[in-house]
Scaffold this motif. Structure first.
Motif, PDB file in Angstrom:
ATOM      1  N   SER A   1       0.829  -1.201   0.000  1.00  0.00           N
ATOM      2  CA  SER A   1       0.000   0.000   0.000  1.00  0.00           C
ATOM      3  C   SER A   1       0.860   1.246   0.000  1.00  0.00           C
ATOM      4  O   SER A   1       0.584   2.200  -0.728  1.00  0.00           O
TER       5      SER A   1
ATOM      6  N   ILE B   1      -2.696   1.018   8.915  1.00  0.00           N
ATOM      7  CA  ILE B   1      -1.915   2.003   8.160  1.00  0.00           C
ATOM      8  C   ILE B   1      -1.996   1.723   6.665  1.00  0.00           C
ATOM      9  O   ILE B   1      -2.122   2.630   5.842  1.00  0.00           O
ATOM     10  N   GLY B   2      -1.947   0.439   6.319  1.00  0.00           N
ATOM     11  CA  GLY B   2      -2.030   0.057   4.903  1.00  0.00           C
ATOM     12  C   GLY B   2      -3.338   0.488   4.289  1.00  0.00           C
ATOM     13  O   GLY B   2      -3.355   1.017   3.171  1.00  0.00           O
ATOM     14  N   SER B   3      -4.459   0.301   5.022  1.00  0.00           N
ATOM     15  CA  SER B   3      -5.718   0.681   4.389  1.00  0.00           C
ATOM     16  C   SER B   3      -5.851   2.196   4.300  1.00  0.00           C
ATOM     17  O   SER B   3      -6.445   2.701   3.354  1.00  0.00           O
ATOM     18  N   ILE B   4      -5.248   2.906   5.255  1.00  0.00           N
ATOM     19  CA  ILE B   4      -5.261   4.373   5.129  1.00  0.00           C
ATOM     20  C   ILE B   4      -4.452   4.804   3.901  1.00  0.00           C
ATOM     21  O   ILE B   4      -4.892   5.636   3.105  1.00  0.00           O
TER      22      ILE B   4
ATOM     23  N   THR C   1      -3.769   3.059   1.181  1.00  0.00           N
ATOM     24  CA  THR C   1      -4.497   2.726  -0.048  1.00  0.00           C
ATOM     25  C   THR C   1      -5.646   3.703  -0.269  1.00  0.00           C
ATOM     26  O   THR C   1      -5.863   4.157  -1.399  1.00  0.00           O
ATOM     27  N   GLY C   2      -6.370   4.028   0.831  1.00  0.00           N
ATOM     28  CA  GLY C   2      -7.489   4.956   0.699  1.00  0.00           C
ATOM     29  C   GLY C   2      -7.028   6.297   0.150  1.00  0.00           C
ATOM     30  O   GLY C   2      -7.610   6.813  -0.805  1.00  0.00           O
ATOM     31  N   ILE C   3      -5.944   6.831   0.726  1.00  0.00           N
ATOM     32  CA  ILE C   3      -5.449   8.134   0.270  1.00  0.00           C
ATOM     33  C   ILE C   3      -4.975   8.060  -1.182  1.00  0.00           C
ATOM     34  O   ILE C   3      -5.267   8.930  -1.999  1.00  0.00           O
TER      35      ILE C   3
ATOM     36  N   CYS D   1      -6.039   6.079  -3.505  1.00  0.00           N
ATOM     37  CA  CYS D   1      -7.200   6.027  -4.396  1.00  0.00           C
ATOM     38  C   CYS D   1      -7.868   7.390  -4.500  1.00  0.00           C
ATOM     39  O   CYS D   1      -8.326   7.788  -5.568  1.00  0.00           O
ATOM     40  N   ILE D   2      -7.925   8.122  -3.385  1.00  0.00           N
ATOM     41  CA  ILE D   2      -8.591   9.426  -3.421  1.00  0.00           C
ATOM     42  C   ILE D   2      -7.813  10.401  -4.307  1.00  0.00           C
ATOM     43  O   ILE D   2      -8.393  11.052  -5.175  1.00  0.00           O
TER      44      ILE D   2
ATOM     45  N   GLY E   1      -8.064   9.412  -7.818  1.00  0.00           N
ATOM     46  CA  GLY E   1      -9.427   9.503  -8.337  1.00  0.00           C
ATOM     47  C   GLY E   1      -9.977   8.173  -8.809  1.00  0.00           C
ATOM     48  O   GLY E   1     -10.792   8.110  -9.716  1.00  0.00           O
ATOM     49  N   GLY E   2      -9.512   7.083  -8.207  1.00  0.00           N
ATOM     50  CA  GLY E   2     -10.066   5.782  -8.597  1.00  0.00           C
ATOM     51  C   GLY E   2      -9.037   4.683  -8.453  1.00  0.00           C
ATOM     52  O   GLY E   2      -7.920   4.932  -8.016  1.00  0.00           O
ATOM     53  N   TYR E   3      -9.442   3.489  -8.821  1.00  0.00           N
ATOM     54  CA  TYR E   3      -8.529   2.352  -8.701  1.00  0.00           C
ATOM     55  C   TYR E   3      -7.627   2.221  -9.932  1.00  0.00           C
ATOM     56  O   TYR E   3      -6.683   1.456  -9.930  1.00  0.00           O
TER      57      TYR E   3
ATOM     58  N   ARG F   1      -3.484   0.547  -6.108  1.00  0.00           N
ATOM     59  CA  ARG F   1      -3.686  -0.697  -5.355  1.00  0.00           C
ATOM     60  C   ARG F   1      -2.660  -1.720  -5.796  1.00  0.00           C
ATOM     61  O   ARG F   1      -2.845  -2.393  -6.798  1.00  0.00           O
TER      62      ARG F   1
ATOM     63  N   GLU G   1      -1.872  -4.550  -4.380  1.00  0.00           N
ATOM     64  CA  GLU G   1      -1.982  -5.743  -3.544  1.00  0.00           C
ATOM     65  C   GLU G   1      -1.752  -6.968  -4.421  1.00  0.00           C
ATOM     66  O   GLU G   1      -1.108  -6.888  -5.442  1.00  0.00           O
TER      67      GLU G   1
ATOM     68  N   LEU H   1     -10.324 -10.705  -2.806  1.00  0.00           N
ATOM     69  CA  LEU H   1      -9.113 -10.156  -2.183  1.00  0.00           C
ATOM     70  C   LEU H   1      -9.421  -9.081  -1.154  1.00  0.00           C
ATOM     71  O   LEU H   1      -8.670  -8.855  -0.228  1.00  0.00           O
TER      72      LEU H   1
ATOM     73  N   MET I   1      -8.955  -6.950   4.884  1.00  0.00           N
ATOM     74  CA  MET I   1      -8.943  -5.785   5.772  1.00  0.00           C
ATOM     75  C   MET I   1     -10.233  -5.641   6.583  1.00  0.00           C
ATOM     76  O   MET I   1     -10.151  -5.441   7.790  1.00  0.00           O
TER      77      MET I   1
ATOM     78  N   SER J   1     -16.770   9.460  -2.386  1.00  0.00           N
ATOM     79  CA  SER J   1     -16.570   8.310  -3.260  1.00  0.00           C
ATOM     80  C   SER J   1     -16.319   7.052  -2.425  1.00  0.00           C
ATOM     81  O   SER J   1     -16.046   7.118  -1.235  1.00  0.00           O
TER      82      SER J   1
ATOM     83  N   TYR K   1     -13.895   5.198  -2.397  1.00  0.00           N
ATOM     84  CA  TYR K   1     -12.498   4.980  -1.974  1.00  0.00           C
ATOM     85  C   TYR K   1     -12.295   5.376  -0.523  1.00  0.00           C
ATOM     86  O   TYR K   1     -11.327   4.994   0.099  1.00  0.00           O
ATOM     87  N   VAL K   2     -13.256   6.199  -0.007  1.00  0.00           N
ATOM     88  CA  VAL K   2     -13.141   6.650   1.379  1.00  0.00           C
ATOM     89  C   VAL K   2     -13.267   5.468   2.334  1.00  0.00           C
ATOM     90  O   VAL K   2     -12.730   5.490   3.437  1.00  0.00           O
TER      91      VAL K   2
ATOM     92  N   GLU L   1     -11.942   2.530   2.645  1.00  0.00           N
ATOM     93  CA  GLU L   1     -10.724   1.931   3.203  1.00  0.00           C
ATOM     94  C   GLU L   1     -10.057   2.862   4.202  1.00  0.00           C
ATOM     95  O   GLU L   1      -9.575   2.445   5.245  1.00  0.00           O
ATOM     96  N   LEU L   2     -10.089   4.159   3.852  1.00  0.00           N
ATOM     97  CA  LEU L   2      -9.509   5.171   4.734  1.00  0.00           C
ATOM     98  C   LEU L   2     -10.217   5.143   6.080  1.00  0.00           C
ATOM     99  O   LEU L   2      -9.579   5.098   7.140  1.00  0.00           O
TER     100      LEU L   2
ATOM    101  N   GLY M   1      -9.230   2.110   8.223  1.00  0.00           N
ATOM    102  CA  GLY M   1      -7.927   2.244   8.860  1.00  0.00           C
ATOM    103  C   GLY M   1      -7.966   3.212  10.028  1.00  0.00           C
ATOM    104  O   GLY M   1      -7.454   2.927  11.103  1.00  0.00           O
ATOM    105  N   VAL M   2      -8.617   4.373   9.818  1.00  0.00           N
ATOM    106  CA  VAL M   2      -8.647   5.389  10.876  1.00  0.00           C
ATOM    107  C   VAL M   2      -9.381   4.849  12.094  1.00  0.00           C
ATOM    108  O   VAL M   2      -8.926   4.995  13.231  1.00  0.00           O
TER     109      VAL M   2
ATOM    110  N   ILE N   1      -7.277   2.449  14.093  1.00  0.00           N
ATOM    111  CA  ILE N   1      -6.276   3.133  14.910  1.00  0.00           C
ATOM    112  C   ILE N   1      -6.931   3.799  16.115  1.00  0.00           C
ATOM    113  O   ILE N   1      -6.446   3.689  17.242  1.00  0.00           O
TER     114      ILE N   1
END
Lengths: 325, 333
Positions: A71, A126-129, A131-133, A135-136, A139-141, A240, A242, B245, B249, B290, B292-293, B295-296, B299-300, B303
């Motif tokens: 990520s 941390i990894g999902s944060i 990846t989220g950032i 992607c944001i 603007g997409g995957y 992404r 992964e 996949l 998470m 969107s 994509y938020v 996953e963010l 994670g947050v 934590i």
């Protein structure tokens, strides 16, 4: 003479023999495997993975785990690609990306050292944060493609042998430096002490928090370096990363643990593991096998390696018991 | 006994804080967007929470025995593709689902034997088996999507059907949770799972057949992950390899938000975790952010829950009272 032969065939060197056998097999079976372009491709992909998991090696050796490296690498690659696209000079963009990635590593190190939470959980968060950032901002995957071909990307991407050689030398150099730190400094000693017995090394006065923090920071930094090089090589940033990157990285470290220090992750082993995987991936297509067979072989190798380690440990323990009697 | 009561009250305070957090989050979203409390949105929320909670429930069993499973999401890819292949071959939905789940069970057994019987390190061994399962998921179609017979075999009913106007996945999740709660919290079986988690050697000497329970935990985890992925594929109306996949998470997040509430993996905790994450995600989706938020957010929240769980609320309250007493009584003499 006999001693030399037996020492060469010790379990520590098994992987090297399997690797050589595999390369010989591919060379005989598929003429296209022997071509220079294929060799360059294999070196290219192995050097990217090798840089990404260099830091992970030490983390696993000290008894922790970091699953956030794909990520973080993905985030770094997106940041680099977008920065270059938006007019930041290519000499500056990588440093922004590496700094951003390192912050994430320090953050997971902080969570693990201060709040004593399991490293698997902290790095998943941390990894999902990351990846989220990624992607944001992307603007997409979908991957961010570099449209404005910068000079350096062109030279690296098209694989001019000279540039390629320089890059390989840099990777090799950093591995040798890490090998030196690992085997000839107190940091290296502390690293394996932590992996062996956490409580004992704390009592002995090893500054666990500081070491854990710096290892996670280092791992994220190297992962982002991998992400930056990915952009320079393939001219795209992938939000992404992964799937295959994750499996490849983990396999490189865990297979590498078989070599040299039977059962303990070490940088030279990881290097061999990364080369092994790259040649495996690049050899399957020429001999007419699909990519997914590679995933199965990697999984089987990982289990095989763990079994060998378990057997050798069992024998050692048995010998120790016998000696105690 | 005194020690035990102290633990429980500390746990209750943390639980109270989390419930307050949950209600507070729902209030904030209702203020920001009045539609949040509408029936439609709440049903959508349940639909979002259900799969996350379900896959987390399976992982809870493995977490209770003290191991980590890094393979269930790869295995769920294989189970889902097996089901899709069976549907494409013209099998009716129920046997196809059972075969898909059975494929998962086979991998669960191998995991359990490797870790329970041969004592291989859990993370590496499961990851290796996961890589094999992921490769095998490609065997059916070589990487392309499977869509044959998805529209006419009735497999889509698994997602669209409603029981008393509640979506079927939500009902299935509720049933699974009822069974899971009874097994882990109200039966000897559950006590044995926890016994293995706290000390496998002690459990063995108390007459628990540790291997069997470890195998059972991994089988439950793999089968539940496969079923979750099958529900997702019936929602997508196609068999897609990489669909599975994404489950890694959410499952770990739900379980460990739960762990931070109850200090150990529990069925209730996993559900609360999934509910909390789902609520925030749904809120952001409703506000027009969107996907994509998601996953963010996960994670947050993970934590935040780690940090919150390390704060000792009782200690803080005690100190504040002490300080108040000092101020009122003028010192401790």
């Amino acid at each position: 003479m006999k001693r030399l032969v037996t020492s060469l065939f010790r379990p520590q060197y098994m992987l090297v023999w399997v690797f050589l056998a595999m390369v010989v097999f591919f060379c005989i079976e598929a003429p296209s495997f022997r071509s220079a372009s294929n060799l360059v491709r294999a070196v290219k992909s192995s050097s990217v993975i090798a840089v990404m998991v260099l830091g992970l090696t030490w983390i696993v050796a000290s008894g922790e785990i970091d699953v956030s490296f794909p990520s973080v690498a993905g985030l770094a690659s997106v940041v680099t690609a977008l920065a270059i696209e938006n007019g930041v000079p290519w000499t500056v963009a990588p440093f922004i990306a590496i700094a951003a990635g390192t912050v994430f590593g320090l953050l997971s190190g902080f969570l693990i050292a201060t709040f004593r939470c399991p490293s698997l959980i902290a790095t998943i968060a941390i990894g999902s944060i990351a990846t989220g950032i990624a992607c944001i901002i992307a603007g997409g995957y979908a991957p961010v493609r570099l449209t404005s071909t910068v000079g350096i990307v062109k030279t690296l991407g098209s694989g001019g042998i000279g540039v390629q050689l320089l890059w390989t030398v840099i990777v090799l150099g950093s591995y040798i430096a890490f090998k030196y730190i690992q085997d000839h400094t107190t940091t290296g000693q502390h690293l394996y002490a932590l992996g062996e017995n956490r409580q004992a090394s704390l009592e002995a006065g090893i500054r666990e928090k500081k070491i854990i923090m710096s290892f996670f920071g280092l791992s994220a930094m190297l992962a982002s370096c991998g992400g930056v090089v990915w952009v320079l090589f393939y001219a795209q940033g992938v939000p992404r990363m992964e799937g295959t990157v994750f499996i490849d990285g983990m396999t490189a470290v865990f297979l590498g643990a078989l070599v040299i220090k039977a059962g303990k992750p070490n940088v030279i082993g990881t290097f061999i593991g990364a080369i092994f995987l790259a040649f495996l991936t690049n050899g399957l297509t020429p001999i007419g096998l699909e990519d997914y067979i590679g995933s199965m072989i990697k999984g089987a190798l990982m289990i095989f390696g763990v079994v060998i380690i378990a057997i050798s440990r069992y024998r050692l323990a048995k010998r120790a018991v016998a000696a105690a009697r | 006994m005194v020690q035990r009561r102290k633990d429980i009250s500390s746990e209750l305070i943390t639980l109270g804080v989390f419930c307050a957090l949950q209600i507070g989050i729902m209030r904030v979203f209702t203020v920001l967007e009045p539609r949040f409390m509408s029936v439609d949105n709440l049903l959508g929320l349940l639909n979002l929470v259900a799969p996350m909670a379900l896959v987390g429930l399976g992982l809870t069993f493995v977490a209770v025995t003290g191991y980590a499973d890094m393979s269930f999401h790869f295995v769920s890819c294989f189970g889902g593709m097996t089901m899709s292949h069976m549907i494409a071959q013209g099998l009716s939905p129920l046997p196809a689902i059972l075969i898909g789940g059975g494929a998962g069970a086979a991998f669960g057994v191998i995991n359990g034997v490797m870790i329970g019987k041969f004592k291989l390190p859990d993370m590496v061994a499961t990851l290796g088996l996961g890589a094999i399962a992921f490769g095998m998921a490609y065997l059916y179609s070589g990487g392309t999507q499977i869509t044959d017979h998805f529209n006419d075999s009735g497999i889509k009913l698994l997602y669209t059907a409603r029981v008393a106007s509640i979506p079927l996945p939500v009902v299935l999740t509720a049933i699974a949770y009822a069974v899971g709660f009874i097994v882990l919290n109200r039966s000897t079986l559950g006590r044995r799972f926890y016994a293995i988690g706290s000390n496998a050697t002690a459990a063995r000497f108390s007459g628990v057949r540790v291997e069997r329970y470890v195998i059972a935990a991994f089988v439950i985890c793999a089968v539940v992950a496969c079923l979750t992925n099958i529900i997702k594929m019936s929602a997508l109306a196609k068999g897609e390899i990489e669909a599975g996949l994404m489950w890694l998470m959410p499952a770990y997040s739900a379980v460990f938000v739960g762990v931070s509430v109850f200090k150990k993996p529990t069925v209730m905790g996993t559900f609360l975790g999934a509910l909390l994450i789902g609520t925030v995600q749904k809120g952001f989706l409703l506000l027009g952010k969107s996907t994509y938020v998601m996953e963010l957010v996960m994670g947050v929240l993970l934590i935040v829950s780690i940090v919150v769980s390390r704060i000792d609320f009782k200690e803080i309250i005690r100190r504040r009272r002490f300080r108040a007493e000092l101020a009122a009584g003028g010192g401790v003499s």
